[in-house]
Motif scaffolding. Structure first.
Motif, mmCIF file in Angstrom:
data_model
loop_
_atom_site.group_PDB
_atom_site.id
_atom_site.type_symbol
_atom_site.label_atom_id
_atom_site.label_comp_id
_atom_site.label_asym_id
_atom_site.label_seq_id
_atom_site.Cartn_x
_atom_site.Cartn_y
_atom_site.Cartn_z
ATOM 1 N N ILE A 147 4.743 1.571 -8.560
ATOM 2 C CA ILE A 147 4.734 1.881 -7.130
ATOM 3 C C ILE A 147 5.546 3.151 -6.914
ATOM 4 O O ILE A 147 6.414 3.501 -7.715
ATOM 5 C CB ILE A 147 5.286 0.733 -6.259
ATOM 6 N N PHE A 205 10.943 0.369 4.399
ATOM 7 C CA PHE A 205 9.791 0.314 3.505
ATOM 8 C C PHE A 205 9.104 -1.025 3.683
ATOM 9 O O PHE A 205 9.724 -2.079 3.580
ATOM 10 C CB PHE A 205 10.245 0.553 2.063
ATOM 11 N N GLN A 206 7.799 -0.960 3.967
ATOM 12 C CA GLN A 206 7.069 -2.154 4.353
ATOM 13 C C GLN A 206 6.025 -2.603 3.339
ATOM 14 O O GLN A 206 5.754 -3.791 3.241
ATOM 15 C CB GLN A 206 6.393 -1.910 5.707
ATOM 16 N N ASP A 207 5.382 -1.659 2.641
ATOM 17 C CA ASP A 207 4.305 -1.994 1.719
ATOM 18 C C ASP A 207 4.253 -0.898 0.651
ATOM 19 O O ASP A 207 4.415 0.276 0.974
ATOM 20 C CB ASP A 207 2.975 -2.069 2.481
ATOM 21 N N PRO A 208 4.041 -1.258 -0.614
ATOM 22 C CA PRO A 208 4.070 -0.245 -1.668
ATOM 23 C C PRO A 208 2.912 0.750 -1.595
ATOM 24 O O PRO A 208 1.863 0.460 -1.019
ATOM 25 C CB PRO A 208 3.989 -1.056 -2.960
ATOM 26 N N VAL A 209 3.161 1.929 -2.185
ATOM 27 C CA VAL A 209 2.119 2.929 -2.401
ATOM 28 C C VAL A 209 1.841 2.928 -3.897
ATOM 29 O O VAL A 209 2.751 3.117 -4.704
ATOM 30 C CB VAL A 209 2.562 4.329 -1.929
ATOM 31 N N GLU A 253 -3.405 6.446 -4.437
ATOM 32 C CA GLU A 253 -3.650 6.168 -3.021
ATOM 33 C C GLU A 253 -3.414 7.394 -2.145
ATOM 34 O O GLU A 253 -2.580 8.245 -2.447
ATOM 35 C CB GLU A 253 -2.759 5.026 -2.531
ATOM 36 N N SER A 299 1.319 5.555 6.029
ATOM 37 C CA SER A 299 0.394 4.444 5.847
ATOM 38 C C SER A 299 -0.605 4.712 4.731
ATOM 39 O O SER A 299 -0.941 5.865 4.446
ATOM 40 C CB SER A 299 -0.417 4.204 7.131
ATOM 41 N N THR A 300 -1.085 3.623 4.140
ATOM 42 C CA THR A 300 -2.225 3.670 3.223
ATOM 43 C C THR A 300 -3.376 2.951 3.927
ATOM 44 O O THR A 300 -3.246 2.538 5.083
ATOM 45 C CB THR A 300 -1.908 2.966 1.886
ATOM 46 N N ARG A 306 -4.209 0.046 3.575
ATOM 47 C CA ARG A 306 -3.794 -1.338 3.862
ATOM 48 C C ARG A 306 -2.943 -1.449 5.123
ATOM 49 O O ARG A 306 -2.730 -2.541 5.620
ATOM 50 C CB ARG A 306 -3.006 -1.912 2.674
ATOM 51 N N GLY A 307 -2.389 -0.339 5.587
ATOM 52 C CA GLY A 307 -1.525 -0.365 6.757
ATOM 53 C C GLY A 307 -0.228 0.369 6.484
ATOM 54 O O GLY A 307 -0.092 1.088 5.486
ATOM 55 N N SER A 336 3.227 1.709 5.276
ATOM 56 C CA SER A 336 4.022 1.606 4.047
ATOM 57 C C SER A 336 5.494 1.858 4.324
ATOM 58 O O SER A 336 6.356 1.288 3.668
ATOM 59 C CB SER A 336 3.533 2.607 3.008
#
Length: 138
Positions: free
Chosen positions: A52, A89-93, A97, A119-120, A122-123, A125
């Motif tokens: 990540i 930090f909410q969601d990995p990259v 991506e 964001s990616t 998925r929403g 990040s």
């Protein structure tokens, strides 16, 4: 005037998709995109077996996007990053991506504050808030 040029990052070029000047009391905004290549060296060894992008790279991406879309300087001199006020930090990259950076500027007493959402597909990040000052020693 907000620049529509690209800024070089350690992991690719920031492509400014849209930018606007401050109007109707609204803060200047910009949207940018960068594709994080699967061969990006920052992925090496960050989490063995689960690559990540490190959070510091997302902060750097937010900063590079801000520098590519600076609002008008409130004072003489050049812009400089004064503080990373917050980073969540909410969601990995993951490798390969695309990351979209949406930023909004707001005036402060000493310069500008930049609020970003990275964001990616998925929403969100990360959410990063950066402070900028203008001066001679930028």
């Amino acid at each position: 005037m907000i620049s529509d040029e690209t800024a070089r990052t350690v992991f690719g070029e920031v492509e400014i998709l849209s930018a606007g000047d401050q109007a109707d009391g609204q803060p200047p905004q910009a949207t940018a995109r960068v594709v994080v290549g699967a061969d990006e060296p920052a992925f090496d060894g960050h989490y063995r077996g689960f690559a990540i992008l490190p959070g510091v790279c997302l902060i750097e991406l937010a900063h590079r996007t801000a520098m590519a879309a600076l609002p008008p300087a409130p004072a003489a001199g050049r812009a400089r990053l004064a503080a990373v006020e917050a980073a969540r930090f909410q969601d990995p990259v993951f490798p390969g991506e695309a990351v979209t950076v949406e930023l909004k500027w707001e005036r402060t007493e000493d310069g500008w504050r930049c609020r970003t959402v990275l964001s990616t597909e998925r929403g969100p990040s990360a959410r990063v808030r950066l402070a900028y000052e203008w001066g001679e020693s930028a």
